[in-house]
Write an enzyme that holds these catalytic residues in place. Structure first.
Site, PDB file in Angstrom:
ATOM      1  N   GLY A  15      72.384  10.878 -43.109  1.00 49.48           N
ATOM      2  CA  GLY A  15      72.927   9.654 -42.511  1.00 49.48           C
ATOM      3  C   GLY A  15      74.029   9.051 -43.371  1.00 49.48           C
ATOM      4  O   GLY A  15      74.179   7.844 -43.470  1.00 49.48           O
ATOM      5  N   LYS A  16      74.848   9.932 -43.968  1.00 51.03           N
ATOM      6  CA  LYS A  16      75.926   9.463 -44.839  1.00 51.03           C
ATOM      7  C   LYS A  16      76.961   8.646 -44.079  1.00 51.03           C
ATOM      8  O   LYS A  16      77.531   7.709 -44.624  1.00 51.03           O
ATOM      9  CB  LYS A  16      76.616  10.658 -45.517  1.00 51.03           C
ATOM     10  CG  LYS A  16      75.699  11.405 -46.459  1.00 51.03           C
ATOM     11  CD  LYS A  16      76.414  12.560 -47.121  1.00 51.03           C
ATOM     12  CE  LYS A  16      76.659  13.736 -46.212  1.00 51.03           C
ATOM     13  NZ  LYS A  16      75.494  14.589 -45.980  1.00 51.03           N
ATOM     14  N   GLY A  17      77.165   9.012 -42.825  1.00 50.25           N
ATOM     15  CA  GLY A  17      78.153   8.294 -42.016  1.00 50.25           C
ATOM     16  C   GLY A  17      77.826   6.817 -41.930  1.00 50.25           C
ATOM     17  O   GLY A  17      78.705   5.958 -41.982  1.00 50.25           O
ATOM     18  N   GLY A  40      78.414  17.032 -39.812  1.00 55.06           N
ATOM     19  CA  GLY A  40      78.202  16.313 -38.566  1.00 55.06           C
ATOM     20  C   GLY A  40      77.741  14.908 -38.876  1.00 55.06           C
ATOM     21  O   GLY A  40      76.657  14.722 -39.420  1.00 55.06           O
ATOM     22  N   HIS A  41      78.578  13.940 -38.606  1.00 59.44           N
ATOM     23  CA  HIS A  41      78.150  12.551 -38.789  1.00 59.44           C
ATOM     24  C   HIS A  41      77.974  11.949 -37.416  1.00 59.44           C
ATOM     25  O   HIS A  41      78.848  12.097 -36.574  1.00 59.44           O
ATOM     26  CB  HIS A  41      79.220  11.659 -39.428  1.00 59.44           C
ATOM     27  CG  HIS A  41      79.906  12.236 -40.596  1.00 59.44           C
ATOM     28  ND1 HIS A  41      79.299  12.412 -41.796  1.00 59.44           N
ATOM     29  CD2 HIS A  41      81.189  12.626 -40.756  1.00 59.44           C
ATOM     30  CE1 HIS A  41      80.177  12.900 -42.642  1.00 59.44           C
ATOM     31  NE2 HIS A  41      81.326  13.051 -42.042  1.00 59.44           N
ATOM     32  N   GLN A 223      77.889  17.793 -46.398  1.00 61.22           N
ATOM     33  CA  GLN A 223      76.664  18.509 -46.788  1.00 61.22           C
ATOM     34  C   GLN A 223      75.903  17.702 -47.850  1.00 61.22           C
ATOM     35  O   GLN A 223      75.902  16.493 -47.766  1.00 61.22           O
ATOM     36  CB  GLN A 223      76.957  19.939 -47.260  1.00 61.22           C
ATOM     37  CG  GLN A 223      77.486  20.830 -46.142  1.00 61.22           C
ATOM     38  CD  GLN A 223      78.938  20.551 -45.809  1.00 61.22           C
ATOM     39  OE1 GLN A 223      79.779  20.513 -46.686  1.00 61.22           O
ATOM     40  NE2 GLN A 223      79.244  20.362 -44.548  1.00 61.22           N
ATOM     41  N   THR A 298      73.691  18.044 -35.450  1.00 56.10           N
ATOM     42  CA  THR A 298      74.859  17.464 -34.776  1.00 56.10           C
ATOM     43  C   THR A 298      75.904  18.532 -34.497  1.00 56.10           C
ATOM     44  O   THR A 298      76.634  18.465 -33.520  1.00 56.10           O
ATOM     45  CB  THR A 298      75.521  16.390 -35.679  1.00 56.10           C
ATOM     46  OG1 THR A 298      74.522  15.712 -36.392  1.00 56.10           O
ATOM     47  CG2 THR A 298      76.339  15.409 -34.896  1.00 56.10           C
TER      48      THR A 298
HETATM   49  P1  IMP Z   1      78.099  26.851 -43.707  1.00 57.69           P
HETATM   50  O1  IMP Z   1      78.431  25.552 -44.379  1.00 57.69           O
HETATM   51  O2  IMP Z   1      78.478  26.876 -42.250  1.00 57.69           O
HETATM   52  O3  IMP Z   1      78.607  28.034 -44.467  1.00 57.69           O
HETATM   53  O4  IMP Z   1      76.497  26.998 -43.713  1.00 57.69           O
HETATM   54  C1  IMP Z   1      75.770  27.186 -44.929  1.00 57.69           C
HETATM   55  C2  IMP Z   1      74.452  26.412 -44.906  1.00 57.69           C
HETATM   56  O5  IMP Z   1      74.728  25.013 -44.988  1.00 57.69           O
HETATM   57  C3  IMP Z   1      73.625  26.593 -43.633  1.00 57.69           C
HETATM   58  O6  IMP Z   1      72.266  26.551 -43.971  1.00 57.69           O
HETATM   59  C4  IMP Z   1      73.996  25.379 -42.791  1.00 57.69           C
HETATM   60  O7  IMP Z   1      72.993  25.068 -41.855  1.00 57.69           O
HETATM   61  C5  IMP Z   1      74.123  24.333 -43.876  1.00 57.69           C
HETATM   62  N1  IMP Z   1      74.998  23.212 -43.523  1.00 57.69           N
HETATM   63  C6  IMP Z   1      76.345  23.198 -43.503  1.00 57.69           C
HETATM   64  N2  IMP Z   1      76.794  21.985 -43.169  1.00 57.69           N
HETATM   65  C7  IMP Z   1      75.723  21.205 -42.978  1.00 57.69           C
HETATM   66  C8  IMP Z   1      75.544  19.818 -42.642  1.00 57.69           C
HETATM   67  O8  IMP Z   1      76.490  19.048 -42.466  1.00 57.69           O
HETATM   68  N3  IMP Z   1      74.272  19.406 -42.546  1.00 57.69           N
HETATM   69  C9  IMP Z   1      73.199  20.210 -42.784  1.00 57.69           C
HETATM   70  N4  IMP Z   1      73.312  21.493 -43.107  1.00 57.69           N
HETATM   71  C10 IMP Z   1      74.567  21.989 -43.215  1.00 57.69           C
END
Ligand code: IMP
Length: 428
Positions: A15-17, A40-41, A223, A298
């Site tokens: 919930g950083k957004g 995804g925010h 992330q 998201t």
């Molecule tokens: P990538 O960033 O698409 O390479 O995915 C690598 C890992 O990071 C995977 O397990 C994704 O589900 C996770 N991941 C990437 N971005 C997010 C995010 O914004 N939220 C939660 N998990 C993320």
């Protein structure tokens, strides 16, 4: 206190957004410093829900200058889709600035992301399939395409040809896919050049100047700590620096300009994709958390894995990032539970670990050691002062605060923008 970094503590989706948004009115600049459209925010403003993947969530606050820093990988098609969608809803995005040094995600990155995952079989990372990893791999391999390359067609063509050279062998001979032509990629990238040009500048200079003037700059991490390429649960991580250090390298300001490091942590834990997750629940409680917390990705719509709060992870994140304040989100989701387990340490094959084990195999084997706290049943979504929370909710927060070695400055008690309890100001 002008330089404020926001980072996720767990595996993302904390919930950083909402935290960025909370700082909104006092923020002059908001910078995305890592990741791409894998993020995804979801931000709710005036009952309207906005889901952003690439743009920093601060773009929704009028008067804020949004910046996409050099540490980001940009899918230009997604960038303009998001800008157009916001424009159609009356949001002014004209202040967006994009680093000339940010790398771009192209068609071949997306293709490679998907075929590589398929090739890994049961060793899959569970990436978002957006081409993030392959784009960062090219950056590190020094065959990446930067935004500034779009403004020199001959350089662009040379770079695309160099990047495709080995990849086409891989695609055709290993992955049994068709070769990708340089012309197709160059044409696609050039189609965005005129539109992106006015946004592109030396964003590092812009941000340093802003900090010199004493303006408030929020560095919004994508992330989270446990997905950081260096400090996360490697190889089940994203490919960028999602921790506070990444704010400096990913935006072109010195580490001494980062005054406050705000960690965002959910009152329980979730994870999308593969990899270790000691407190994961596989029973009806896990399903209940998913439903009540609306834990669906998201970006990809995947079900999020759910589990109880893991205190060693927060302690670890505090240490790795130098967190000064925690924002605890979604406390309201726990309402209605008779009791709430919290992981206070791990059992690894009979040995008690107080901290996150450094060895990957140990972390895979880690079993949570729980301490259980009494729950509450009162609706807390309207509460705005800490002392008005039910005593058991206060005790839960205070216990987590003590275990985390950092103060919990803000508590989220509902999805709406103003559904927060502020215990300590994040900008003072
Ligand atoms: P990538 O960033 O698409 O390479 O995915 C690598 C890992 O990071 C995977 O397990 C994704 O589900 C996770 N991941 C990437 N971005 C997010 C995010 O914004 N939220 C939660 N998990 C993320």
């Amino acid at each position: 206190m002008p330089g404020i970094v926001i980072v996720g503590v767990q595996w993302g989706d904390e919930g950083k957004g909402k935290a960025t948004d909370l700082l909104g009115e006092r923020t002059d600049w908001v910078v995305k410093f890592n990741g791409g459209n894998n993020a995804g925010h979801t931000v709710v403003i005036g009952g309207e829900k906005y889901a952003l993947h690439l743009l920093p969530s601060g773009i929704l606050s009028p008067g804020v200058n949004a910046v996409i820093g050099n540490g980001v990988v940009i899918d230009l098609e997604v960038l303009f889709q998001e800008l157009d969608a916001l424009g159609a809803r009356g949001i002014d995005t004209s202040k967006l600035r994009v680093s000339a040094n940010a790398h771009v995600i192209t068609h071949y990155h997306r293709t490679l992301d998907k075929v590589t995952e398929r090739f890994l079989g049961k060793r899959q990372i569970g990436t978002t399939g957006r081409g993030i990893g392959p784009a960062y791999a090219d950056k590190i391999n020094r065959v990446g395409i930067r935004v500034q390359d779009l403004f020199d067609e001959s350089i662009l063509r040379q770079k695309v040809e160099a990047a495709l050279d080995q990849k086409n062998h891989l695609l055709v001979k290993i992955f049994n896919r068709r070769a990708i032509s340089a012309d197709e990629i160059v044409e696609d990238l050039l189609s965005y050049a005129d539109r992106v040009r006015p946004m592109v500048c030396d964003t590092g200079l812009l941000l340093n100047d802003a900090l010199d003037r004493g303006e408030v700059v929020v560095f919004e991490g994508g992330q989270a700590t446990m997905l950081d390429v260096d400090h996360g649960t490697y190889p089940f991580v994203t490919s960028s620096s999602a921790t506070a250090g990444g704010a400096a390298t990913g935006s072109g300001v010195g580490p001494n300009r980062l005054d406050r490091i705000v960690g965002i942590v959910k009152a329980y834990t979730t994870r999308v994709g593969a990899g270790p997750f000691p407190t994961e629940l596989f029973d009806e409680k896990g399903e209940w958390l998913r439903k009540t917390g609306f834990e669906y990705g998201t970006t990809t719509g995947r079900l999020r894995r759910t589990g109880w709060y893991d205190a060693p992870i927060t302690r670890y994140a505090t240490r790795v990032n130098g967190i000064t304040d925690l924002v605890m989100t979604k406390l309201d989701v726990l309402t209605g539970l008779d009791e709430i387990p919290v992981c206070v340490a791990y059992d690894v094959d009979g040995t008690r670990f107080e901290e996150v084990p450094v060895n990957q195999t140990d972390f895979h084997h880690a079993k949570p050691i729980y301490e259980t706290f009494p729950g509450w049943s009162e609706d807390i979504t309207g509460v705005r002062r800490f002392e008005d929370l039910p005593q058991t909710a206060q005790d839960y927060v205070l216990a987590l605060e003590e275990m985390s070695n950092t103060r919990i400055s803000v508590i989220g008690v509902g999805p709406a923008r103003d559904a927060v309890i502020v215990r300590h100001d994040l900008v003072d």
